[in-house]
Write a protein that holds these residues in place. Sequence first.
Motif, PDB file in Angstrom:
ATOM      1  N   ALA A 277     -91.947 -57.355 -11.369  1.00  0.00           N
ATOM      2  CA  ALA A 277     -91.990 -57.277 -10.109  1.00  0.00           C
ATOM      3  C   ALA A 277     -92.618 -56.313  -9.303  1.00  0.00           C
ATOM      4  CB  ALA A 277     -90.275 -56.892  -9.644  1.00  0.00           C
ATOM      5  N   LEU A 278     -92.835 -55.284 -10.089  1.00  0.00           N
ATOM      6  CA  LEU A 278     -93.856 -53.942  -9.516  1.00  0.00           C
ATOM      7  C   LEU A 278     -95.135 -54.485  -9.531  1.00  0.00           C
ATOM      8  CD1 LEU A 278     -94.308 -51.158  -8.866  1.00  0.00           C
ATOM      9  CD2 LEU A 278     -94.756 -50.566 -11.310  1.00  0.00           C
ATOM     10  N   LEU A 279     -95.751 -55.033 -10.617  1.00  0.00           N
ATOM     11  CA  LEU A 279     -97.100 -55.767 -10.742  1.00  0.00           C
ATOM     12  C   LEU A 279     -97.148 -56.718  -9.979  1.00  0.00           C
ATOM     13  CD1 LEU A 279     -97.905 -55.024 -14.426  1.00  0.00           C
ATOM     14  CD2 LEU A 279     -98.544 -53.694 -12.433  1.00  0.00           C
ATOM     15  N   ARG A 280     -96.243 -57.484  -9.325  1.00  0.00           N
ATOM     16  CA  ARG A 280     -96.603 -58.574  -8.455  1.00  0.00           C
ATOM     17  C   ARG A 280     -96.911 -58.035  -7.019  1.00  0.00           C
ATOM     18  NH1 ARG A 280     -97.990 -63.448  -9.152  1.00  0.00           N
ATOM     19  NH2 ARG A 280     -97.068 -64.283  -7.496  1.00  0.00           N
ATOM     20  N   GLN A 281     -96.488 -56.600  -6.608  1.00  0.00           N
ATOM     21  CA  GLN A 281     -96.681 -56.054  -5.460  1.00  0.00           C
ATOM     22  C   GLN A 281     -97.721 -54.847  -5.491  1.00  0.00           C
ATOM     23  OE1 GLN A 281     -94.906 -57.494  -2.935  1.00  0.00           O
ATOM     24  NE2 GLN A 281     -94.176 -58.837  -4.628  1.00  0.00           N
ATOM     25  N   VAL A 282     -97.900 -54.430  -6.423  1.00  0.00           N
ATOM     26  CA  VAL A 282     -98.918 -53.240  -6.578  1.00  0.00           C
ATOM     27  C   VAL A 282    -100.219 -53.780  -7.541  1.00  0.00           C
ATOM     28  CG1 VAL A 282     -99.484 -51.082  -7.391  1.00  0.00           C
ATOM     29  CG2 VAL A 282     -96.930 -51.671  -6.473  1.00  0.00           C
ATOM     30  N   ASP A 283    -101.252 -53.718  -6.848  1.00  0.00           N
ATOM     31  CA  ASP A 283    -102.428 -53.911  -7.498  1.00  0.00           C
ATOM     32  C   ASP A 283    -103.109 -52.497  -7.921  1.00  0.00           C
ATOM     33  OD1 ASP A 283    -104.840 -54.670  -8.380  1.00  0.00           O
ATOM     34  OD2 ASP A 283    -105.582 -55.944  -6.515  1.00  0.00           O
ATOM     35  N   PRO A 284    -103.091 -52.488  -9.520  1.00  0.00           N
ATOM     36  CA  PRO A 284    -103.705 -51.270  -9.939  1.00  0.00           C
ATOM     37  C   PRO A 284    -105.055 -51.436  -9.656  1.00  0.00           C
ATOM     38  CG  PRO A 284    -102.995 -52.959 -11.923  1.00  0.00           C
ATOM     39  CD  PRO A 284    -102.495 -53.547 -10.543  1.00  0.00           C
TER      40      PRO A 284
ATOM     41  N   GLY B  66    -106.203 -45.741  -4.884  1.00  0.00           N
ATOM     42  CA  GLY B  66    -105.006 -44.991  -4.131  1.00  0.00           C
ATOM     43  C   GLY B  66    -103.603 -45.781  -4.468  1.00  0.00           C
ATOM     44  N   ASN B  67    -103.618 -46.773  -5.276  1.00  0.00           N
ATOM     45  CA  ASN B  67    -102.344 -47.144  -5.771  1.00  0.00           C
ATOM     46  C   ASN B  67    -101.442 -46.265  -6.506  1.00  0.00           C
ATOM     47  OD1 ASN B  67    -102.018 -47.607  -8.868  1.00  0.00           O
ATOM     48  ND2 ASN B  67    -104.311 -48.197  -8.597  1.00  0.00           N
ATOM     49  N   PRO B  68    -100.071 -46.396  -6.449  1.00  0.00           N
ATOM     50  CA  PRO B  68     -99.226 -45.296  -6.923  1.00  0.00           C
ATOM     51  C   PRO B  68     -99.205 -45.241  -8.381  1.00  0.00           C
ATOM     52  CG  PRO B  68     -97.909 -47.157  -6.199  1.00  0.00           C
ATOM     53  CD  PRO B  68     -99.468 -47.557  -6.011  1.00  0.00           C
ATOM     54  N   LEU B  69     -99.794 -46.290  -9.066  1.00  0.00           N
ATOM     55  CA  LEU B  69     -99.855 -46.120 -10.797  1.00  0.00           C
ATOM     56  C   LEU B  69    -100.606 -45.113 -11.266  1.00  0.00           C
ATOM     57  CD1 LEU B  69     -99.671 -49.982 -11.170  1.00  0.00           C
ATOM     58  CD2 LEU B  69     -97.862 -48.591 -11.050  1.00  0.00           C
ATOM     59  N   PRO B  70    -100.264 -44.372 -12.209  1.00  0.00           N
ATOM     60  CA  PRO B  70    -100.800 -43.528 -12.738  1.00  0.00           C
ATOM     61  C   PRO B  70    -101.880 -43.791 -13.663  1.00  0.00           C
ATOM     62  CG  PRO B  70     -98.798 -43.595 -14.102  1.00  0.00           C
ATOM     63  CD  PRO B  70     -98.735 -44.723 -12.804  1.00  0.00           C
ATOM     64  N   PRO B  71    -103.153 -43.243 -13.713  1.00  0.00           N
ATOM     65  CA  PRO B  71    -104.205 -43.606 -14.784  1.00  0.00           C
ATOM     66  C   PRO B  71    -103.801 -43.239 -16.401  1.00  0.00           C
ATOM     67  CG  PRO B  71    -104.987 -41.557 -13.501  1.00  0.00           C
ATOM     68  CD  PRO B  71    -103.357 -41.865 -12.925  1.00  0.00           C
TER      69      PRO B  71
END
Length: 135
Positions: free
Chosen positions: A22-29, A33-38
């Motif tokens: 669900a998260l990765l359908r909405q957030v493009d890494p 500036g995406n909220p996912l950590p490197p």
Amino acid sequence: MRTRSRYATLTAVSLLGLGAFALLRQVDPNVAGNPLPPCPFHTLTGLFCPGCGSTRCLYALTHLDLTGALAMNPLLVVSLPPLALLVLHGAGLLPRQLLGLAASLANPRLWLVLLPGFAFLRNLPWMPFALLAPG
């Protein structure tokens, strides 16, 4: 009580997988500036760990982009079916014919060679090893 604990791992992995999906359908890494950590290992060392590119790989898989997923982390793509097999084995849902395969996959020596070996190879700058680096 025993039946409940038998399915605890299966339930936890399923819920985690659904949440990640669900998260990765909405957030493009791939977007700045995406909220996912490197990757902290890559950030500290500049080297690729075995997991580098996994978030982008899973993002590509959630969008049915197998080529993009393989470009980000081929080991993760080929490891997902065996990992699913191990989760099913842990829940006691694996057919008897696959128990030998599950025992081989559960051997830690396999992963202790595979993961560092993959990390070493994907950091080599020469072809064809450079193809193992994310991107």
